[in-house]
Design a protein around this motif. Structure first.
Motif, short mmCIF file in Angstrom:
data_model
loop_
_atom_site.label_atom_id
_atom_site.label_comp_id
_atom_site.label_asym_id
_atom_site.label_seq_id
_atom_site.Cartn_x
_atom_site.Cartn_y
_atom_site.Cartn_z
N GLY A 89 0.81 -1.21 0.00
CA GLY A 89 0.00 0.00 0.00
C GLY A 89 0.84 1.25 0.00
O GLY A 89 0.52 2.22 -0.71
N LEU A 90 1.94 1.26 0.76
CA LEU A 90 2.79 2.44 0.84
C LEU A 90 3.61 2.63 -0.44
O LEU A 90 3.64 3.72 -1.02
CB LEU A 90 3.72 2.30 2.04
CG LEU A 90 4.68 3.47 2.30
CD1 LEU A 90 3.90 4.75 2.56
CD2 LEU A 90 5.60 3.15 3.48
N VAL A 91 4.27 1.58 -0.91
CA VAL A 91 5.15 1.69 -2.08
C VAL A 91 4.35 2.01 -3.34
O VAL A 91 4.73 2.88 -4.13
CB VAL A 91 5.97 0.39 -2.26
CG1 VAL A 91 6.80 0.45 -3.54
CG2 VAL A 91 6.87 0.16 -1.06
N ALA A 92 3.25 1.31 -3.54
CA ALA A 92 2.44 1.55 -4.75
C ALA A 92 1.81 2.93 -4.73
O ALA A 92 1.65 3.56 -5.79
CB ALA A 92 1.36 0.48 -4.88
N ALA A 93 1.46 3.44 -3.54
CA ALA A 93 0.88 4.79 -3.45
C ALA A 93 1.88 5.84 -3.90
O ALA A 93 1.53 6.81 -4.58
CB ALA A 93 0.42 5.07 -2.03
N VAL A 94 3.13 5.68 -3.53
CA VAL A 94 4.17 6.67 -3.85
C VAL A 94 4.64 6.54 -5.30
O VAL A 94 4.79 7.53 -6.01
CB VAL A 94 5.37 6.53 -2.89
CG1 VAL A 94 6.51 7.46 -3.31
CG2 VAL A 94 4.94 6.83 -1.45
N HIS A 353 -3.57 5.26 4.51
CA HIS A 353 -4.16 3.94 4.73
C HIS A 353 -3.11 2.94 5.19
O HIS A 353 -3.33 2.15 6.12
CB HIS A 353 -4.86 3.48 3.45
CG HIS A 353 -4.56 2.08 3.02
ND1 HIS A 353 -3.49 1.78 2.19
CD2 HIS A 353 -5.17 0.90 3.30
CE1 HIS A 353 -3.46 0.49 1.97
NE2 HIS A 353 -4.47 -0.08 2.63
N ALA A 354 -1.93 2.97 4.54
CA ALA A 354 -0.85 2.05 4.94
C ALA A 354 -0.33 2.39 6.33
O ALA A 354 -0.07 1.49 7.14
CB ALA A 354 0.28 2.11 3.91
N LEU A 355 -0.20 3.68 6.62
CA LEU A 355 0.29 4.08 7.95
C LEU A 355 -0.73 3.76 9.04
O LEU A 355 -0.35 3.42 10.17
CB LEU A 355 0.62 5.58 7.94
CG LEU A 355 1.75 6.00 6.99
CD1 LEU A 355 1.97 7.50 7.05
CD2 LEU A 355 3.04 5.25 7.30
N VAL A 356 -2.02 3.87 8.71
CA VAL A 356 -3.05 3.49 9.68
C VAL A 356 -2.94 2.01 10.01
O VAL A 356 -3.02 1.60 11.18
CB VAL A 356 -4.45 3.83 9.12
CG1 VAL A 356 -5.55 3.13 9.93
CG2 VAL A 356 -4.67 5.33 9.13
N LEU A 357 -2.75 1.18 8.99
CA LEU A 357 -2.58 -0.25 9.22
C LEU A 357 -1.35 -0.53 10.08
O LEU A 357 -1.37 -1.40 10.97
CB LEU A 357 -2.49 -0.99 7.89
CG LEU A 357 -3.77 -1.06 7.06
CD1 LEU A 357 -3.50 -1.72 5.72
CD2 LEU A 357 -4.87 -1.80 7.80
N LEU A 358 -0.27 0.21 9.81
CA LEU A 358 0.94 0.03 10.61
C LEU A 358 0.70 0.46 12.06
O LEU A 358 1.12 -0.23 13.01
CB LEU A 358 2.09 0.84 10.01
CG LEU A 358 3.43 0.78 10.74
CD1 LEU A 358 3.94 -0.66 10.80
CD2 LEU A 358 4.46 1.69 10.06
N LEU A 359 0.00 1.58 12.23
CA LEU A 359 -0.32 2.06 13.58
C LEU A 359 -1.21 1.07 14.31
O LEU A 359 -1.01 0.79 15.51
CB LEU A 359 -1.00 3.42 13.49
CG LEU A 359 -1.38 4.10 14.82
CD1 LEU A 359 -0.12 4.38 15.63
CD2 LEU A 359 -2.15 5.38 14.56
N ILE A 360 -2.17 0.53 13.60
CA ILE A 360 -3.05 -0.47 14.20
C ILE A 360 -2.25 -1.70 14.63
O ILE A 360 -2.44 -2.24 15.73
CB ILE A 360 -4.17 -0.85 13.22
CG1 ILE A 360 -5.14 0.31 13.03
CG2 ILE A 360 -4.91 -2.10 13.68
CD1 ILE A 360 -6.15 0.09 11.93
N MET A 361 -1.36 -2.13 13.76
CA MET A 361 -0.54 -3.30 14.07
C MET A 361 0.32 -3.06 15.32
O MET A 361 0.42 -3.93 16.20
CB MET A 361 0.37 -3.64 12.88
CG MET A 361 1.40 -4.73 13.18
SD MET A 361 2.55 -4.99 11.81
CE MET A 361 1.57 -6.03 10.75
N VAL A 362 0.90 -1.86 15.42
CA VAL A 362 1.85 -1.59 16.49
C VAL A 362 1.16 -1.26 17.81
O VAL A 362 1.55 -1.76 18.87
CB VAL A 362 2.80 -0.45 16.08
CG1 VAL A 362 3.69 -0.04 17.24
CG2 VAL A 362 3.64 -0.88 14.89
N GLY A 363 0.10 -0.40 17.76
CA GLY A 363 -0.40 0.12 19.02
C GLY A 363 -1.88 0.03 19.31
O GLY A 363 -2.29 0.16 20.46
N LEU A 364 -2.70 -0.18 18.27
CA LEU A 364 -4.15 -0.12 18.51
C LEU A 364 -4.83 -1.45 18.31
O LEU A 364 -6.06 -1.50 18.14
CB LEU A 364 -4.78 0.93 17.59
CG LEU A 364 -4.29 2.37 17.78
CD1 LEU A 364 -4.99 3.29 16.79
CD2 LEU A 364 -4.53 2.84 19.20
N GLY A 365 -4.06 -2.51 18.30
CA GLY A 365 -4.63 -3.82 18.07
C GLY A 365 -5.77 -4.18 18.99
O GLY A 365 -6.85 -4.61 18.53
#
Length: 576
Positions: A89-94, A353-365
Motif C-alpha cells: 500500500g505504501l510503495v504503490a501509493a508513492v 491507509h498504509a500508515l493506519v494499518l501500521l499504527l493499528i498493528m503496532v499500538g491499537l490492536g
C-alpha cells in the motif's frame, strides 16, 4: 491517356535523420521520467489533506479485515496479509501511476496463490512476489501498460458492475456471522453460506450490518461531506459493546513488521517459479490497471492514471513485499472505491491507509480487535451498491446489440467465473463483434470505367474502346483480412470472359497475412485460367506484406490506375 504525376518519395538527409533520431531518443527519456514520482503528484494537497487523511483512516480500517482474511485464505497467515497491505500500500501509493489506487492482497490473487503454495510450499511465496515484481517493472519500461486503453467501454462497465456484485457477495459470511462455504464461484459460495447459516446467531450480525447501511443512507443524504463509513463503524462498535451483542469481531493482530530479507533465489527455485510468476504478474497488471481505470471513472476531475507508471509502482511494491515475506499484491478495487467515495483525492489517502494499518498493528490492536466484522461487511455492501450503475447499463443496452452482448458476457463472467476470464471473455466478444462489423463494411465491388481518381478521370482511349469488356476492375474498400478473405477470393475468381483483372487497393486500410494469402490464391486461380492480374494502389506496408507472403511480385503492383490500365491494355493486345 492522362499524364502520370508521380510523387517522388522524400529521402531524409543525414542531418534530418540525426535530428529525427535525437527527437525519438528525447521522447524515450521523457517517457522514462514519467515512470517516477514528481512534485505534481501532490497538487491540490493543501485543499484536500483533511479529506485525504479521513479517507485513509476509513480505508485502513476497512482494509484491515480484508488483509487479514486474504492472508489466512492464501495459507500464508494473517501476518503475511497485513504485512502485504502495509508495504504494498505504501510503495504503490508513492510510485504508482494513480492518485487514488489502494493496493494490497486481493481475493483474485489468493486464487492464483493457492496451487503455487500447494506445489512449492509457503517458502516460495516471497520469491514469487519478487519475480512477479521484476516482470511488472519490465512491462512498465516497455510501455505495455497503455494496452489497457484498448479495452472497450462495455468491458470496463461490465467488469465494474460485476465486481460490485462480487464485493457484495463476498460479505455474506460477515453479514450472517457464518463460516464461508468452500466453492470456486463466489456466487455459489455465498448461496451455500446463506443456506447453511445458523439464523439463531445470524440475525445479530445482520442487524449490525443493517444499522451500518442505514447510517450510510441517511448520512449520504443529510451530511454527504462527512466520513460516513468511519462514523458508521464507530457507532456500530459502540452499540454492540453497550448492548453486549455476541457477534464476531476482528480479533487479535500481529504486533510488528518482520525484518526484510532476500528470499531464496537459487536457479532451481527461480526456474520453477518463472511460469507462476508470469501468471501472477499478468493478474496484478490486469487487476491494477482495471481498478485504476474504474477509479478514474469515479473521479473524472482528477488526472488520469499513467498505466505504465502504475505497472512500475505495482512492480516495485511486489519486489518490496517479497523482501518482507508478504504475498503478491495488486490494486484492490474495493479499497480503491472506498477511498474515492470517502473523499480521497491525492496519494496521501493511500499512504495514510498504509500508515493506519501500521499504527493499528503496532499500538491499537486491542481496540480495533473489538470492531464487529458485520459492520465492515455493511460498509463494503454500500460500496458495492454504488458500483452497480443501472443508468450505465441502460445507455449501453440502447447503443448496439454488440455493446450490450459484450457488457452482459463480461458482467456474467465476472460474477460466475473470475476476473481474468471475465476480461478475456469481454475482450473476445468485443473483438468478434468488431471483426463482424469490419467484414460487413468491407466491400469488394466490380468497377466500371471511366473512374475518377486523384490523377483525374481515367478511361480507355478511343482506339482501345474494343477492350472495355475484356478488362475487369475490382475495388477493395475497407479491410482485406482473415474475416473476409474467403469472400474476396470467391468474388474475384467468379469473373468470366475477360482477358485481364485489375484489383484496386487504394481504399484498403488493412491488409493482414490472411488477406495477402487470399490475394495470392485469387491471382493463382485466375492465372490457371490464363487471366493475368494487375494490382494497383497498395501502400508500401501493404506491398511489403504481400511480397513477404509470396502473394505479389514487385512488378505486379502499380501506383496509379492509369498505369494499371496501360499494362492491362498491353496484355490484352499481346494475347490476341
Amino acid at each position: 491517356m492522362p499524364q502520370d504525376h508521380r510523387i517522388q518519395p522524400h529521402h531524409k538527409s543525414p542531418r534530418e535523420a540525426l535530428h529525427s533520431g535525437l527527437r525519438s531518443a528525447g521522447t524515450r527519456v521523457a517517457e522514462a521520467k514519467d515512470l517516477w514520482p514528481r512534485p505534481s503528484d501532490y497538487a491540490g494537497l493543501r485543499g484536500s489533506w483533511r479529506r485525504d487523511l479521513l479517507a485513509g483512516l476509513t480505508v485502513g480500517v476497512v482494509a484491515l479485515p480484508l488483509a487479514l482474511g486474504f492472508g489466512v485464505a492464501s495459507g500464508a497467515g494473517a501476518a503475511a496479509g497485513l504485512t502485504t497491505a502495509i508495504i504494498a500500500g505504501l510503495v504503490a501509493a508513492v510510485f504508482g501511476g494513480s492518485h487514488l489506487q489502494v493496493s494490497g492482497p486481493t481475493g483474485a490473487m489468493t486464487v492464483v496463490l493457492l496451487p503455487v503454495i500447494h506445489t512449492y510450499g509457503l517458502g516460495a511465496v516471497p520469491t514469487l512476489a519478487l519475480l512477479a515484481g521484476i516482470i511488472l517493472v519490465v512491462l512498465a519500461v516497455t510501455g505495455l501498460g497503455r494496452t489497457v486503453d484498448l479495452l472497450p467501454f462495455p468491458v470496463i462497465e461490465g467488469f465494474t458492475m460485476g465486481i460490485g456484485v462480487i464485493i457484495a457477495l463476498q460479505q455474506v459470511p460477515l453479514l450472517l456471522d457464518a463460516d464461508k462455504a468452500t466453492a470456486e464461484s463466489t456466487l455459489v459460495s455465498a448461496w451455500l453460506t446463506a443456506v447453511h447459516a445458523d439464523w439463531t446467531v445470524a440475525w445479530r450480525a445482520l442487524a449490525v450490518a443493517a444499522f451500518v447501511m442505514l447510517v450510510h443512507v441517511l448520512g449520504q443524504r443529510l451530511a454527504p461531506k462527512l466520513p460516513i463509513a468511519l462514523i458508521s463503524i464507530v457507532l456500530a462498535t459502540v452499540g454492540v459493546e453497550l448492548l453486549g451483542l455476541d457477534v464476531a469481531r476482528i480479533g487479535n493482530l500481529p504486533h510488528s513488521l518482520p525484518m526484510p530479507s532476500l528470499p531464496t533465489l537459487s536457479p532451481q527455485v527461480v526456474s520453477a517459479l518463472v511460469t507462476p510468476a508470469m501468471a501472477v504478474a499478468a493478474l496484478a497488471a490486469l487487476e491494477s490497471l482495471l481498478s485504476a481505470r474504474v477509479a478514474d471513472g469515479m473521479a473524472p476531475q482528477l488526472t488520469r492514471t499513467n498505466p505504465d507508471r502504475e505497472l512500475m509502482g505495482q512492480g516495485l511494491a511486489n519486489m518490496a513485499v517479497g523482501l518482507f515475506g508478504g504475498l503478491p499484491a495488486t490494486g484492490a478495487i474495493a479499497r480503491t472505491a472506498v477511498n474515492v467515495r470517502t473523499g480521497g483525492r491525492t496519494r496521501l489517502a493511500s499512504v495514510a491507509h498504509a500508515l493506519v494499518l501500521l499504527l493499528i498493528m503496532v499500538g491499537l490492536g486491542p481496540l480495533v480487535a473489538r470492531i464487529p466484522m458485520a459492520a465492515l461487511g455493511g460498509v463494503l455492501v454500500m460500496v458495492a451498491s454504488r458500483m452497480v450503475s443501472w443508468k450505465a447499463y441502460r445507455r449501453i443496452a440502447k447503443a448496439t446489440h454488440a455493446d450490450r452482448n459484450t457488457f452482459l458476457i463480461t458482467f456474467g463472467a465476472t460474477v460466475a467465473l473470475d476476473l481474468v476470464s471475465a476480461v478475456l471473455a469481454g475482450v473476445g466478444m468485443a473483438a468478434v463483434m468488431s471483426l463482424r462489423h469490419m467484414a460487413a463494411y468491407t466491400v469488394v465491388r466490380r468497377q466500371q470505367l471511366p473512374a475518377s481518381t486523384r490523377e483525374g478521370l481515367v478511361d480507355l482511349s478511343a482506339q482501345d474502346e474494343d477492350l472495355r469488356d475484356r478488362i475487369a476492375i475490382y475495388r477493395v474498400d475497407g479491410a482485406l483480412f482473415y474475416g473476409n478473405a474467403a469472400r474476396f477470393v470467391d468474388e474475384v475468381t467468379a469473373v468470366e470472359d475477360v482477358d485481364v483483372v485489375i484489383i484496386r487497393f487504394h481504399r484498403t486500410n488493412v491488409l493482414d497475412a490472411s488477406g495477402a494469402q487470399a490475394l495470392k490464391t485469387a491471382i493463382r486461380t485466375l492465372k490457371r485460367r490464363e487471366i493475368p492480374v494487375v494490382v494497383q494502389g497498395m501502400t508500401q506496408a501493404q506491398v511489403r506484406t504481400a511480397t513477404v507472403t509470396g502473394a505479389l511480385d514487385q512488378d505486379h503492383q502499380t501506383r496509379l490506375l492509369s498505369e494499371a490500365l496501360a499494362r492491362a491494355v498491353a496484355t490484352c493486345r499481346a494475347s490476341r
